[in-house]
Design an enzyme around this catalytic site. Structure first.
Site, PDB file in Angstrom:
ATOM      1  N   ARG A 244       0.865  -1.176   0.000  1.00  0.00           N
ATOM      2  CA  ARG A 244       0.000   0.000   0.000  1.00  0.00           C
ATOM      3  C   ARG A 244       0.900   1.224   0.000  1.00  0.00           C
ATOM      4  O   ARG A 244       1.517   1.536   1.009  1.00  0.00           O
ATOM      5  CB  ARG A 244      -0.911  -0.049   1.233  1.00  0.00           C
ATOM      6  N   HIS A 248      -3.719   4.098   4.868  1.00  0.00           N
ATOM      7  CA  HIS A 248      -4.817   3.137   5.047  1.00  0.00           C
ATOM      8  C   HIS A 248      -6.118   3.768   4.558  1.00  0.00           C
ATOM      9  O   HIS A 248      -6.833   3.206   3.748  1.00  0.00           O
ATOM     10  CB  HIS A 248      -4.923   2.732   6.517  1.00  0.00           C
ATOM     11  N   TYR A 257       4.120   5.663  11.208  1.00  0.00           N
ATOM     12  CA  TYR A 257       4.412   4.280  11.570  1.00  0.00           C
ATOM     13  C   TYR A 257       5.270   3.532  10.562  1.00  0.00           C
ATOM     14  O   TYR A 257       5.763   2.477  10.841  1.00  0.00           O
ATOM     15  CB  TYR A 257       3.106   3.504  11.829  1.00  0.00           C
TER      16      TYR A 257
END
Lengths: 343, 326
Positions: A244, A248, A257
């Site tokens: 990805r 998200h 993160y």
């Protein structure tokens, strides 16, 4: 000891031949461009407050698009929330996807053989087993395919569904896009298994790893799983290794993160660039033709956005219409009360 | 017409439905070769085979999830959850999916499935085999919830449940399975989902009950008639969702007094919903506060305590007399 090689069709590490018909390759490319363009546009719309929270699939276009192209329109899709690309291929127009992102429509439309996108994680996997079983009972030569991610393999329903499917030998494909991250949690914190595909072994289900950024490998793997299912050889778990590249959803910031170096590595493996180069090298689609496809996609998506934004506001009482074939009296009274409230 | 008990009535309905509609599929734990732990599906596996009467893996979410897929895909699945205390791993399937798919697809898809769930206490069962968890289901939009208290209603409600375009939770009171026989016609008939049933007419008080509380309510009503000379109307709700708003209001407007009795814990129970409905439909006719007689706000206790936990005639008669006195 079983090994879990990564199935590839494109590039120097290919371990199978390209058997995808040329027109299908070009169509996959066009749809991948459309999905990329759509996602980029929708992120912009979200930033401008014109649509709600949106989960883009940038970086996963090969997995999304090629997998759905390997299905028949009669097959059942059990998608999750990041699968508007697969739904588009299966028959849900992008206008509808925009309307869904605006909160004005269902995630499915028309006569498409798909469930609404599952928002809770992996709880839709047993549905695919049931759909596959229903199709077989009714003598239909179709499969059901469930879409989910790496995080989904930690859910109980993933295991219940694979176990059920294995016992029933149901014609179902579990298509797992391992994109590395479940929001902020990396795969190595999700499971101690070296691969996700090997989880199939415990259920007597065929498991396979696929280069999820290799559109042709994804296409051929799903095709083969489909043929196996229709031949009565049971379900398949496909782990498509992808990434990805975006957040998200538009509501999170992956730099909090995710190491930038990792992102840089995967950006070099962009599935769209990769397929474009492959098609150009084989004389199937020149760079100029690819640029034209991208231009057409932008114009087309812009028109779709305009069409979606031109739709009238929702009818407030329409939300009462669908839950039951015949709404019970109390629900009708609530609808009338709302009607009076809004005048 | 044969006199049969509730187990036989449900078994008969299932056999007829399997025989008449090829879309009907039964699935659950131990329902096939073993005929179900309560023998409700006895003989069906032998008659209809493993593809129609499916012994599934031991997984409640898997059972309900697969049934959802089957229903959307054109079958008419009837899933069994072995005991209501084992429903909870599958509750998510009912809440997140079964009850919503019609709404979320704006009517394009529907989930015509039935979930049979033996429930309730009073049979000295092991722990976690006697729950009455109907409130969780009633609070779930899109789900219909029915509870028969007689063999006749059991068969007719099952036929009606399978004819719905919605998922239906079909709660079977374990204590009544073999407690009494009545005439039940062979062949199809429906007891409509929605309307309650006046099990005993009365002019002085409306007593609302369902499942295994209905025979208790009837027995207490007879005692009140005998000892106190008052006539209690017993209303068997039969359908808990959608609740019979009109039927509840009609009865209380006639009697002016009401008591509701259920096995489940009091707080947040369906009794509260009945009281609120009375408030909305019959408040100005009330002569006394509406009373609730329920299980306690405890997990269902080990069976040495169950006679103290479950509403019994002593507790119910006290509430009836207090409500009649006001």
């Amino acid at each position: 000891m079983e090994t879990w090689p990564i199935y590839r069709v494109m590039g120097p590490d290919a371990n199978d031949e390209d058997r995808v018909p040329d027109p299908v390759k070009v169509k996959i490319y066009e749809d991948m461009v459309l999905l990329r363009t759509f996602d980029e546009k929708t992120i912009t719309l979200q930033r401008q407050g014109r649509v709600g929270t949106f989960p883009p699939s940038i970086g996963q276009e090969a997995s999304e698009i090629a997998s759905a192209h390997a299905l028949s329109k009669e097959d059942w899709l059990a998608p999750s929330y990041r699968d508007h690309g697969a739904l588009y291929v299966h028959g849900v127009p992008f206008e509808n996807v925009i309307l869904f992102a605006m909160g004005k429509a269902s995630s499915i439309s028309g006569q498409v053989r798909a469930l609404p996108t599952s928002i809770p994680i992996a709880t839709h996997l047993p549905h695919a087993v049931g759909l596959a079983w229903a199709a077989r009972r009714q003598g239909e030569a179709v499969v059901a395919m469930a879409y989910f991610g790496d995080g989904g393999t930690s859910e109980g329903d993933f295991h219940e569904a694979l176990n059920f499917a294995g016992v029933l030998k149901a014609p179902v494909i579990f298509f797992c896009q391992n994109n590395g991250w479940a929001i902020s949690v990396p795969v190595r914190w999700q499971t101690a298994s070296p691969t996700l595909a090997q989880k199939a072994l415990a259920y007597g289900v065929h498991g396979q790893r696929v280069d999820g950024n290799d559109a042709l490998a994804v296409y051929q793997a799903v095709k083969a799983a489909r043929e196996r299912a229709l031949a009565g050889e049971g379900p398949t778990l496909i782990e498509a290794l992808t990434y990805r590249l975006g957040p998200h959803t538009t509501a999170d910031d992956p730099s909090r993160y995710r190491p930038l170096e990792e992102w840089e590595v995967w950006r070099q493996r962009d599935p769209l660039v990769r397929l474009g180069r492959y098609l150009a090298e084989r004389g199937l689609l020149s760079e100029a033709e690819q640029a034209a496809i991208q231009e057409r996609a932008r114009a087309w998506i812009n028109r779709a956005v305009e069409a979606a934004e031109a739709t009238p506001p929702v009818d407030p009482t329409a939300m009462f219409r669908y839950l039951y074939a015949e709404p019970p009296p109390r629900l009708l009274a609530q609808m009338q009360a709302l009607q009076e409230e809004i005048g | 017409m044969a006199e049969i008990n509730m187990v036989t009535a449900i078994n008969q309905a299932l056999a007829e439905l399997l025989a008449s509609d090829p879309r009907v599929v039964l699935l659950g734990e131990d329902i096939g070769v073993n005929g179900g732990v309560f023998r409700v599906t006895e003989g069906l596996y032998e008659r209809f085979g493993r593809d129609r009467v499916m012994d599934t893996p031991l997984a409640e979410s898997g059972i309900l999830g697969a049934a959802i897929g089957m229903a959307v895909g054109g079958l008419r699945p009837i899933a069994e959850i072995q005991f209501m205390g084992f429903l909870y791993p599958g509750l998510d399937q009912l809440i997140s999916h079964a009850g919503r798919i019609r709404h979320r697809s704006l009517g394009a898809l529907s989930v015509p499935m039935v979930v049979r769930i033996p429930y309730g206490g009073g049979i000295r069962a092991p722990e976690q085999h006697a729950d009455s968890a109907e409130a969780y289901l009633v609070h779930t939009p899109g789900l219909k919830v029915v509870v028969p208290s007689t063999p006749y209603d059991a068969k007719g409600l099952l036929y009606a449940a399978l004819a719905q375009d919605s998922p239906v939770a079909f709660l079977e009171p374990i204590r009544l399975y073999r407690l009494g026989r009545m005439e039940v016609p062979e062949g199809p008939y429906q007891v409509p989902i929605g309307p309650s049933r006046v099990a005993r007419e009365g002019r002085d008080l409306s007593l609302f009950a369902w499942g295994a509380m209905v025979p208790l309510a009837l027995a207490c009503a007879e005692e009140i008639a005998r000892e106190d000379g008052a006539e209690v109307e017993v209303v068997d709700l039969r359908t808990l969702a959608p609740v019979d708003v009109e039927g509840i209001g009609r009865s209380v407007r006639k009697t002016g007094r009401a008591v509701v009795v259920h096995e489940a814990p009091m707080t947040g129970g369906v009794g509260a919903e009945v009281v609120a409905t009375i408030n909305e439909t019959a408040f100005w006719w009330l002569k006394a506060p509406v009373a609730r007689v329920t299980g306690f706000d405890l997990p269902y206790p080990p069976y040495a305590w169950e006679e103290f936990y479950l509403p019994g005639s002593k507790r119910l008669l006290k509430a009836l007399r207090e409500t009649l006195r006001e």
